[in-house]
Motif scaffolding. Sequence first.
Motif, PDB file in Angstrom:
ATOM      1  N   UNK A 284     -46.680 121.046 -23.297  1.00 45.93           N
ATOM      2  CA  UNK A 284     -45.821 121.890 -22.900  1.00 45.93           C
ATOM      3  C   UNK A 284     -45.119 122.778 -24.265  1.00 45.93           C
ATOM      4  N   UNK A 285     -44.770 122.084 -25.218  1.00 41.73           N
ATOM      5  CA  UNK A 285     -44.099 122.724 -26.175  1.00 41.73           C
ATOM      6  C   UNK A 285     -45.060 124.010 -26.937  1.00 41.73           C
ATOM      7  N   UNK A 286     -46.164 123.354 -27.208  1.00 41.36           N
ATOM      8  CA  UNK A 286     -47.274 123.984 -27.492  1.00 41.36           C
ATOM      9  C   UNK A 286     -47.745 125.340 -26.821  1.00 41.36           C
ATOM     10  N   UNK A 287     -47.713 125.245 -25.695  1.00 40.64           N
ATOM     11  CA  UNK A 287     -47.684 126.351 -24.635  1.00 40.64           C
ATOM     12  C   UNK A 287     -46.609 127.358 -24.712  1.00 40.64           C
ATOM     13  N   UNK A 288     -45.624 126.807 -24.770  1.00 38.84           N
ATOM     14  CA  UNK A 288     -44.237 127.553 -24.989  1.00 38.84           C
ATOM     15  C   UNK A 288     -44.337 128.368 -26.246  1.00 38.84           C
ATOM     16  N   UNK A 289     -44.712 127.839 -27.427  1.00 35.90           N
ATOM     17  CA  UNK A 289     -44.864 128.470 -28.744  1.00 35.90           C
ATOM     18  C   UNK A 289     -46.127 129.543 -28.346  1.00 35.90           C
ATOM     19  N   UNK A 290     -46.887 129.319 -27.734  1.00 34.39           N
ATOM     20  CA  UNK A 290     -47.977 130.289 -27.854  1.00 34.39           C
ATOM     21  C   UNK A 290     -47.535 131.768 -26.954  1.00 34.39           C
ATOM     22  N   UNK A 291     -46.735 131.239 -25.992  1.00 33.08           N
ATOM     23  CA  UNK A 291     -46.042 132.418 -25.187  1.00 33.08           C
ATOM     24  C   UNK A 291     -45.077 133.236 -26.084  1.00 33.08           C
ATOM     25  N   UNK A 292     -44.229 132.509 -26.620  1.00 31.42           N
ATOM     26  CA  UNK A 292     -43.262 133.110 -27.710  1.00 31.42           C
ATOM     27  C   UNK A 292     -44.099 133.953 -28.744  1.00 31.42           C
ATOM     28  N   UNK A 293     -45.114 133.499 -29.308  1.00 37.34           N
ATOM     29  CA  UNK A 293     -45.834 134.165 -30.377  1.00 37.34           C
ATOM     30  C   UNK A 293     -46.411 135.437 -29.724  1.00 37.34           C
ATOM     31  N   UNK A 294     -46.856 135.434 -28.420  1.00 39.18           N
ATOM     32  CA  UNK A 294     -47.666 136.596 -27.718  1.00 39.18           C
ATOM     33  C   UNK A 294     -46.469 137.484 -27.559  1.00 39.18           C
ATOM     34  N   UNK A 295     -45.348 137.145 -27.147  1.00 42.86           N
ATOM     35  CA  UNK A 295     -44.098 138.066 -27.087  1.00 42.86           C
ATOM     36  C   UNK A 295     -43.380 138.800 -28.410  1.00 42.86           C
ATOM     37  N   UNK A 296     -44.151 138.341 -29.394  1.00 44.79           N
ATOM     38  CA  UNK A 296     -43.643 138.682 -30.727  1.00 44.79           C
ATOM     39  C   UNK A 296     -42.476 138.092 -31.261  1.00 44.79           C
ATOM     40  N   UNK A 297     -42.159 136.892 -30.665  1.00 44.98           N
ATOM     41  CA  UNK A 297     -41.097 136.181 -31.234  1.00 44.98           C
ATOM     42  C   UNK A 297     -41.432 135.393 -32.553  1.00 44.98           C
ATOM     43  N   UNK A 298     -40.777 135.415 -33.760  1.00 47.16           N
ATOM     44  CA  UNK A 298     -41.416 134.875 -34.869  1.00 47.16           C
ATOM     45  C   UNK A 298     -40.764 133.347 -35.016  1.00 47.16           C
ATOM     46  N   UNK A 299     -39.848 132.917 -34.298  1.00 46.37           N
ATOM     47  CA  UNK A 299     -39.355 131.570 -34.239  1.00 46.37           C
ATOM     48  C   UNK A 299     -40.198 130.720 -33.520  1.00 46.37           C
ATOM     49  N   UNK A 300     -40.557 129.464 -34.353  1.00 43.92           N
ATOM     50  CA  UNK A 300     -41.459 128.483 -33.451  1.00 43.92           C
ATOM     51  C   UNK A 300     -40.849 127.262 -33.609  1.00 43.92           C
ATOM     52  N   UNK A 301     -40.893 126.659 -32.388  1.00 43.51           N
ATOM     53  CA  UNK A 301     -40.086 125.405 -32.036  1.00 43.51           C
ATOM     54  C   UNK A 301     -41.016 124.400 -32.796  1.00 43.51           C
ATOM     55  N   UNK A 302     -40.018 123.497 -33.527  1.00 43.65           N
ATOM     56  CA  UNK A 302     -40.764 122.422 -34.287  1.00 43.65           C
ATOM     57  C   UNK A 302     -40.598 121.456 -33.383  1.00 43.65           C
ATOM     58  N   UNK A 303     -41.648 120.629 -33.516  1.00 36.71           N
ATOM     59  CA  UNK A 303     -41.756 119.329 -32.277  1.00 36.71           C
ATOM     60  C   UNK A 303     -41.660 118.103 -33.274  1.00 36.71           C
ATOM     61  N   UNK A 304     -40.543 117.171 -32.784  1.00 41.27           N
ATOM     62  CA  UNK A 304     -40.380 115.839 -33.585  1.00 41.27           C
ATOM     63  C   UNK A 304     -40.735 114.861 -32.425  1.00 41.27           C
TER      64      UNK A 304
END
Length: 171
Positions: A141-161
Amino acid sequence: MISLKGCHFPKDAVLYAVYFYLRYTVSYRDLEEIMAERGVRVDHATLNRWVVKYSPIVAARAQSKKRPTLSSWRMDETYIRVRGNWVYLYRAVDKAGNTLDFMLSERRNRPAAARFFGKALSTNGIPSKIVIDKSGANAAGIREVNRILKRFGCLAKIQTVRSKYLNNLIE
């Protein structure tokens, strides 16, 4: 500003009744008595209509005044029984232990986790890291959200621990 256009009662009385009903476990008939003690004679059916009509407006107003959250979240899901049915309760808290968001879902899979993260991110902003347990669905789910954020041009990537010990705060 909350508009009560068309309401025949004072704005303060209506908002007080809605707040009191939402904040405390009180029935409409008990709330009718409480309002009568304060000099406002109103029927319990009218109180019900007020709560149904104005509680979403009050909730949206409170959400807009919410402070920004911390940059580190803890997220977990658990299996609970609600009205006789077993459902998954997704929860997210910040580093201080304040609840950020929750969601009930019938399934524990990638679409449910992505839907929860989308809901939580829309109301609380984008964190720098999210601590999860070893659940593959949450990581997907977090990987999918990161892909969506990247597609919309958001440079911030959520780190997963992924650690079950750092997630003890929520459990």
